[in-house]
Design an enzyme around this catalytic site. Sequence first.
Site, PDB file in Angstrom:
ATOM      1  N   LYS A 220       0.835  -1.206   0.000  1.00  0.00           N
ATOM      2  CA  LYS A 220       0.000   0.000   0.000  1.00  0.00           C
ATOM      3  C   LYS A 220       0.864   1.248   0.000  1.00  0.00           C
ATOM      4  CE  LYS A 220      -3.824  -2.156   0.115  1.00  0.00           C
ATOM      5  NZ  LYS A 220      -4.946  -1.936  -0.787  1.00  0.00           N
ATOM      6  N   ASP A 248      -0.509   0.054  -4.501  1.00  0.00           N
ATOM      7  CA  ASP A 248      -1.955   0.316  -4.460  1.00  0.00           C
ATOM      8  C   ASP A 248      -2.208   1.583  -3.644  1.00  0.00           C
ATOM      9  OD1 ASP A 248      -4.702   0.232  -4.248  1.00  0.00           O
ATOM     10  OD2 ASP A 248      -4.811  -1.790  -3.386  1.00  0.00           O
ATOM     11  N   GLU A 274      -2.288   0.632  -8.556  1.00  0.00           N
ATOM     12  CA  GLU A 274      -3.715   0.298  -8.447  1.00  0.00           C
ATOM     13  C   GLU A 274      -4.485   1.486  -7.881  1.00  0.00           C
ATOM     14  OE1 GLU A 274      -4.208  -3.580  -6.809  1.00  0.00           O
ATOM     15  OE2 GLU A 274      -5.997  -3.010  -5.696  1.00  0.00           O
ATOM     16  N   GLU A 303     -11.887  -2.774  -8.041  1.00  0.00           N
ATOM     17  CA  GLU A 303     -12.547  -3.223  -6.807  1.00  0.00           C
ATOM     18  C   GLU A 303     -13.678  -2.292  -6.390  1.00  0.00           C
ATOM     19  OE1 GLU A 303      -8.728  -2.979  -4.567  1.00  0.00           O
ATOM     20  OE2 GLU A 303      -9.927  -2.058  -2.990  1.00  0.00           O
ATOM     21  N   ASP A 326     -14.314  -7.960  -9.096  1.00  0.00           N
ATOM     22  CA  ASP A 326     -14.589  -8.204  -7.673  1.00  0.00           C
ATOM     23  C   ASP A 326     -15.894  -9.008  -7.600  1.00  0.00           C
ATOM     24  OD1 ASP A 326     -14.067  -6.629  -4.687  1.00  0.00           O
ATOM     25  OD2 ASP A 326     -16.044  -7.508  -5.076  1.00  0.00           O
ATOM     26  N   HIS A 353      -9.541  -8.706  -7.743  1.00  0.00           N
ATOM     27  CA  HIS A 353      -9.396  -8.212  -6.381  1.00  0.00           C
ATOM     28  C   HIS A 353      -9.940  -9.281  -5.445  1.00  0.00           C
ATOM     29  CE1 HIS A 353     -11.239  -5.916  -2.860  1.00  0.00           C
ATOM     30  NE2 HIS A 353      -9.939  -5.824  -2.695  1.00  0.00           N
TER      31      HIS A 353
END
Length: 438
Positions: A220, A248, A274, A303, A326, A353
Amino acid sequence: MASGKICSLAARDVRFPTSLEQHGSDAMHTDPDYSAAYVIIETDSGLKGFGLTFTVGRGTEIVVCAVDALRPLVLGKSLQEITSDFRAFYRQLTSDGQMRWLGPEKGVIHLATAALLNAVWDLWARTEGKPVWKLLVDMDPQQLVSCIDFRYISDALTEEEALDILQKSQKDKQQRVEQMLREGYPAYTTSCGWLGYTDQTLTQLCSEALAEGWSAFKVKVGADLDDDIRRCRLIRQMIGPEKRLMIDANQRWDVEQAVAWVTRLAEFQPLWIEEPTSPDDILGHAHISKALAPLGIGVASGEQCHNRVMFKQFLQASALQFVQIDSCRVGSINENLAILLMAHKFNVPVCPHAGGVGLCELVQHLILFDYVCVSTSLDKRMCEYVDHLHEHFKNPTIIKNAHYMPPMAPGFSSEMLESSVDKHTFPHGEVWRSIHQL
Ligand SMILES: C[C@H](O)[C@@H](O)CC(=O)C(=O)O
Ligand SMILES: [Mg+2]
């Protein structure tokens, strides 16, 4: 298919206090409590179907209300009635003359639709005695296409084109099924890289993951550039130059900010960035994609992409290099079939995801189907895996050597343990009562 009429529908608000240890944290969701609006349908012949949609805590009660609002559209219907014209049933749920004002096909009402339809697919697969992926693989192309609502996407994918893709991919289908049963579907892990983890936790989890055979890692980013540089350097040093790293940002940046920030992280060679910006900003994603292409960095999203119409435009605008379906955001398998087929037509790999609660369990069925019956390729493809909360499911995912092994139990792998549901029901389950007394 003798399953009787659906005579009861229950929706539960189930929450896990993951925020206590910062599991699942990112630049925008700093304290997620992984949760589900969990749906149980039952027929008058005693068969059950289980479905869910994923949320991150507060507000799950609103999704439960939305499931309740859809109840009259489901009760009294038989599985046979639904599946003999699944497209029509999908339309009834998503295009009800009054309720569609709440969406259409987006937000809370669409999450509720996802949970409900996931339960219907689970019921169908159980009735047939097959896991959902096998139910799909065994369906003939015409029947698969009859589950899809082509409204709003026929300018990008016609019913005939969808049929053609599915018919062409019938060749060597059995070989691919056997390959999946032997080797499983490739996965990557996000378990080490949550934003709230200390460097020490990141390092420890990353070395454990390396020892378990993982070769692709997501971390992240997006809150603080210096932290991102330090964490990406740490993880790249640990995994070496060959293994895959993905980053992400969970929608943290404006468009130009995204380009500048990711350019600073390019030295760590991420495969993709992402959700760099708002999940609704198709042209913004197209701009970021174009700017980052010379650095060899793709853009991934999905997602929080509302529906097939948004995915269509992302693909038409070359705004994504990785499509992240998703299982619980859009209208279940019906809508995800459309997205998989569009991604194939536009030649964009699908990397689902997963994680959350139950997302790995459900989406593995879809990506197995994608490989066997749509894409027929593993090139640049992998499915996310996160090692949380699987113990609450009756048939949890099985990972071997960083691959999802195909589930064999009938259904969608969506049934939770009754004891887990009871303990984690919000706000009166045992777990929440004890937290609130703290
Ligand atoms: C709030 C969720 O944990 C989110 O960070 C998950 C996610 O973005 C991902 O797994 O990708
Ligand atoms: Mg993400």
